[in-house]
Design a protein around this motif. Structure first.
Motif, PDB file in Angstrom:
ATOM      1  N   SER A 823       0.878  -1.179   0.000  1.00 24.82           N
ATOM      2  CA  SER A 823       0.000   0.000   0.000  1.00 24.82           C
ATOM      3  C   SER A 823       0.912   1.224   0.000  1.00 24.82           C
ATOM      4  CB  SER A 823      -0.938   0.016   1.215  1.00 24.82           C
ATOM      5  OG  SER A 823      -0.213   0.291   2.399  1.00 24.82           O
ATOM      6  N   LEU A 824       0.378   2.347  -0.449  1.00 32.85           N
ATOM      7  CA  LEU A 824       1.189   3.566  -0.593  1.00 32.85           C
ATOM      8  C   LEU A 824       0.586   4.664   0.290  1.00 32.85           C
ATOM      9  CD1 LEU A 824       3.522   5.001  -2.100  1.00 32.85           C
ATOM     10  CD2 LEU A 824       1.836   5.715  -3.803  1.00 32.85           C
ATOM     11  N   ILE A 825       1.424   5.209   1.199  1.00 32.98           N
ATOM     12  CA  ILE A 825       1.007   6.329   2.055  1.00 32.98           C
ATOM     13  C   ILE A 825       1.985   7.471   1.833  1.00 32.98           C
ATOM     14  CG2 ILE A 825       0.581   7.129   4.411  1.00 32.98           C
ATOM     15  CD1 ILE A 825      -0.002   4.285   5.215  1.00 32.98           C
ATOM     16  N   LEU A 826       1.474   8.641   1.507  1.00 35.68           N
ATOM     17  CA  LEU A 826       2.313   9.826   1.277  1.00 35.68           C
ATOM     18  C   LEU A 826       1.869  10.924   2.243  1.00 35.68           C
ATOM     19  CD1 LEU A 826       2.321   9.916  -2.642  1.00 35.68           C
ATOM     20  CD2 LEU A 826       4.025   8.883  -1.116  1.00 35.68           C
ATOM     21  N   ASP A 827       2.803  11.341   3.118  1.00 37.47           N
ATOM     22  CA  ASP A 827       2.511  12.401   4.090  1.00 37.47           C
ATOM     23  C   ASP A 827       3.012  13.735   3.543  1.00 37.47           C
ATOM     24  OD1 ASP A 827       1.984  13.932   6.276  1.00 37.47           O
ATOM     25  OD2 ASP A 827       3.509  13.044   7.571  1.00 37.47           O
TER      26      ASP A 827
END
Length: 875
Positions: A823-827
């Motif tokens: 999964s991809l999480i970008l803060d």
């Protein structure tokens, strides 16, 4: 396989003291838009802690999870799906740490649950005190914290191994796989047995080389010992031959006889030398007596000469000094006179300067009094103008704003229009002549026409009435007119005007008053300038404050002011007189200085002449009192004759001593003695060497040195052959290791190809026509555009950030192919992107959300609010 986060709960975790719940996360694109300081980055840290940080750790990282200033246990709960299977993780840190994992096969807790998470998510246990993103595996690469995507970085070892295994079938090679690792480990072990890590000789090879060198050293030593024995035989024969020659030299009697003859010659030379010394002393004594008497006579002669010269110099100095002293006295008198004149001029200048200063003070006071009087006049004018200004502003304030006036005029027009409409639809009656008995609705009819807008009764007299009924539409027109009149009267009443004309007159008056206000402001500004002489600033406030502080004495008339121009003329004359007196005094001082300079050397010369004369007189008296002075001439002549005779005797003794040189004879005797001593010493040394060599030959000859040297040579050759064989094996291992490394590098490049193709599929949309270059550790190194290579570190921050996100997408696609949970999480992503690239990156992330879950955490609502997907709030 895609991983879908569904629910996250953080309690007592940093800023989240109360439970923070994020739920409803979908499988595709999820956008969390919240202001700064809401806790988006803390949410990502809680997610990482709940999955990757061991529950039992007491590390600095775990300590940082506690809220500031509190001593509580941080807790995290996470619910997610992997391939349709639901998982629930509950983890508690620091105080009574607990971990529970619930999955399709039931519950697991403690360390077993940690191992289950590692196997499920593909990460390793970290030993670092801080967050180790590489140990988090694929999710450590794809869950990007705030600022982590500002530069392109290589994936960790876990991700690289996963990608290699994914591509192994595609590239058709075992390099980097388990088989390669086994072969490489065996080769590395043999390499380590024979070489150092830097490639130098070591281990077994070094031991064999040292053994060969030791054997060679022993063989060389044995050969050296044998050669030394053979040299001892040759040296003994040489020493014995030299001993025979020395013995013959010591037995020769010729040097003995020659030495005896030289000793006799030395005694004769020493007697002649003694006589020469005696004659030399006699000559020196006679010459010293003659020189002393000559010097005594010369001193008397010089003293007489000095006395004569000093007497003449003293007389000349006295004459010249008498003349100069008259000049000095005259110069002193003139300097005194000039000094008194200068003092008088200074007094006159001081008086004139003081008078001028007093006059200027009076003039300044008079000027101030005039300025104060002018200020008072201007203040009186200011009061008048301000009164007019207040009146004008009152009229200006009573004006009606244009919008209100426009509304009044509109109502007036509407009233006129309604009245015209009413007149057009109404009945008009007119009485001609006089009929006072006729009334209308109880009132006299009156003169002129009357408009009937409603039913009207006209009494004709005699009991008769005339009823007039206007048309039916007249009533509505009348009602409309009454309404408009009521509105107009209400507006006029609020404005305090009797009619529209009066209101219009007020508007005109206010406009005129506004112009008057501007004119009065300008006049007030004109009469309130600054007055530097009074320290008065510009403006009405400054003038009012100043006038309020004026005392009566400030306006009093000043006394009579002297003529300042005349006083300045007097001061100028006094200055000129002072300058003239000062110049005269300076000239007198200079004349006195010159006269004193002329007198000073003359006085010095007189003193010096007196001192010289006294010294010469004293020296003459001393010389003439000496006993030698009575017969000086006769004694000097006799002494010079004796010195001449002694000189003749000394020259004769020189001739006698010159034929024999004692030093030369002594050197010849010394040479014969040294030659004999050297021969005896050499004989003794040779005898010792012969004895030593005979003993050495007797000792070493029985040791079998020849056989030992041959045996040591054989052992050295065997050790060298063993070393050469081992060196050949080591070189083969080194060559094989190099070949494996070359093959590994070649295979790494083979891996890079598929990675570059996958990454280019995304980056091509951002940078059309570019080629990509990856390093061995799968880090994007550079891009090539239009034939020019650019390192990633040299690109703009925005481009670096975009490339970092796109390469992560490429790695995520490859990990999906491997079946890894992704999964991809970008803060706070794409903070440096311009509008066009932000739109493009948003499209790419939206498309990626069709293959995997994508979560965007951002505070920029304007940039991301248009995106579809699921919008989540932190609560």
């Amino acid at each position: 396989m895609s991983m879908q986060l569904e629910r996250i709960v953080a309690t007592n975790f940093r800023k989240f003291r109360d439970p923070m719940v994020v739920e409803g996360l979908g499988s595709g694109l999820n956008v969390v838009i919240e202001p700064n300081e809401t806790g988006k980055s803390t949410l990502l840290e809680a997610l990482r802690a709940g999955l990757f940080v061991r529950h039992g750790t007491k590390s600095q990282l775990a300590q940082s999870f506690m809220p500031f200033g509190e001593n509580v246990a941080p807790e995290v709960e996470i619910e997610f799906q992997i391939d349709g299977e639901r998982w629930h993780v509950a983890k508690k840190f620091l105080k009574s740490p607990v971990l529970e994992v619930r999955g399709p096969k039931g519950r697991t807790s403690g360390d077993a649950a940690e191992e289950q998470l590692q196997a499920l998510l593909g990460f390793e246990r970290s030993t670092s005190r801080d967050a180790d993103l590489d140990s988090y595996g694929a999710l450590g690469l794809l869950w990007v914290g705030q600022g982590d995507a500002l530069s392109v970085r290589a994936p960790g070892e876990i991700v690289r191994n996963s990608i290699r295994s994914t591509l192994e079938a595609e590239v058709g090679s075992i390099m980097g796989g388990a088989t390669h690792d086994a072969v490489r480990a065996a080769v590395d072990k043999q390499f380590a047995d024979n070489w150092t890590p830097g490639g130098s000789i070591g281990g077994r090879q070094k031991s064999a080389r040292d053994a060969a060198q030791t054997a060679r050293d022993a063989a060389d030593q044995a050969a050296s010992d044998l050669a030394a024995l053979e040299r001892s035989f040759a040296e003994l024969a040489d020493k014995q031959a030299r001993m025979k020659v020395l013995k013959r030299e010591l037995a020769d009697e010729r040097d003995v006889q020659a030495r005896a003859d030289l000793v006799k010659s030395l005694e004769t030379a020493r007697a002649a030398t003694l006589m020469l010394g005696q004659r030399k002393a006699e000559r020196s004594a006679a010459q010293a007596d003659a020189d002393a008497l000559g010097e005594f006579a010369e001193r008397h002669k010089n003293a007489l000469k000095v006395k004569t010269e000093a007497t003449d110099a003293l007389a000349d100095a006295n004459t010249k000094r008498a003349k100069v002293e008259a000049e000095v006295a005259d110069a002193k008198e003139k300097e005194e006179s000039a000094r008194q004149a200068l003092s008088s001029a200074r007094d006159v200048r001081a008086v004139d300067k003081s008078a001028l200063a007093d006059a200027r003070l009076l003039a300044t006071a008079a000027s101030r009094h005039l300025a104060i009087a002018d200020a008072k006049r201007r203040h009186e004018k200011l009061v008048e103008l301000e009164t007019e200004l207040a009146h004008a502003r009152k009229i200006e304030a009573s004006g009606i704003d244009p919008q209100t006036m426009k509304s009044l005029e509109s109502l007036e027009r509407n009233v006129a229009t309604a009245s015209a409409e009413l007149s057009a639809g109404s009945t008009t009656i007119e009485l001609v002549g006089e009929a006072p008995h006729i009334t209308v609705d109880g009132n006299e009819f009156g003169d002129g026409p009357r408009t009937i807008v409603q039913e009207t009764r006209i009494v004709l007299g005699g009991g008769a009435e005339l009823v007039v009924k206007p048309p039916r539409g007249t009533a509505s027109a009348r009602a409309s007119l009454d309404d408009l009149n009521a509105r107009l009267e209400s507006e006029l009443s609020q404005l305090g005007a009797a009619n529209v004309s009066e209101a219009r007159a007020r508007v005109d008056a206010a406009r005129d008053a506004k112009a008057s206000v501007a004119a009065l402001d300008a006049r007030i500004e004109a009469i309130t300038p600054a007055a530097p002489t009074l320290d008065l600033g510009a403006g009405a406030d400054a003038l009012r404050k100043f006038v309020a502080t004026i005392a009566d004495s400030d306006t009093a008339a000043s006394s009579t002011i002297p003529d300042i121009v005349e006083l300045e003329k007097h001061l100028e004359d006094a200055e000129e007189g002072l300058a003239t007196a000062d110049g005269t005094h300076q000239a007198a001082l200079e004349a006195l200085r010159k006269a004193e300079e002329k007198h000073r050397p003359l006085a010095t010369a007189e003193t010096s002449a007196r001192s010289t004369l006294a010294s010469a007189t004293q020296q003459i008296a001393t010389i003439e009192a000496d006993p030698r002075f009575a017969n000086l001439e006769a004694d000097l002549l006799d002494a010079r004759k004796k010195a001449a005779g002694a000189d003749v005797a000394w020259h004769k003794a020189q001739e006698n001593a010159g034929s024999l040189d004692p030093d030369a004879i002594e050197r010849q005797i010394e040479k014969i003695d040294k030659r004999a001593e050297s021969a005896r010493t050499q004989a003794t040394e040779l005898q010792l060497e012969i004895a030593r060599l005979e003993a050495t030959i007797e000792t070493e000859g029985g040791k079998g040195l020849a056989e030992a040297a041959a045996r040591a040579e054989e052992e050295a050759e065997a050790a060298q052959r063993s070393f050469d064989r081992l060196s050949e094996e080591a070189a083969t291992v080194k060559l094989l290791r190099g070949a494996l490394e070359d093959a590994r590098l070649e295979t790494s490049q083979t891996y890079v190809g598929p990675i570059a193709r996958r990454a280019k599929r995304h980056i091509e949309r951002l940078l059309p026509g570019c080629d990509l270059s990856f390093t061995e550790d799968l880090q994007l190194h550079s891009i090539t555009r239009a034939g020019t290579e650019e390192g990633c570190s040299n690109l703009s921050r925005g481009t670096q950030e975009q490339l970092a996100v796109l390469t992560r997408l490429a790695f995520a696609d490859m990990l999906l192919e491997k079946g890894r949970p992704v999964s991809l999480i970008l803060d706070d992503p794409l903070v440096y992107s311009d509008d066009s690239r932000l739109d493009l990156m948003s499209d790419i992330l939206t498309e990626a959300a069709e293959r995997m879950q994508v979560i965007l955490l951002t505070c920029r609502e304007r940039a991301f609010r248009h995106l579809g997907g699921t919008h989540i709030a932190i609560g």
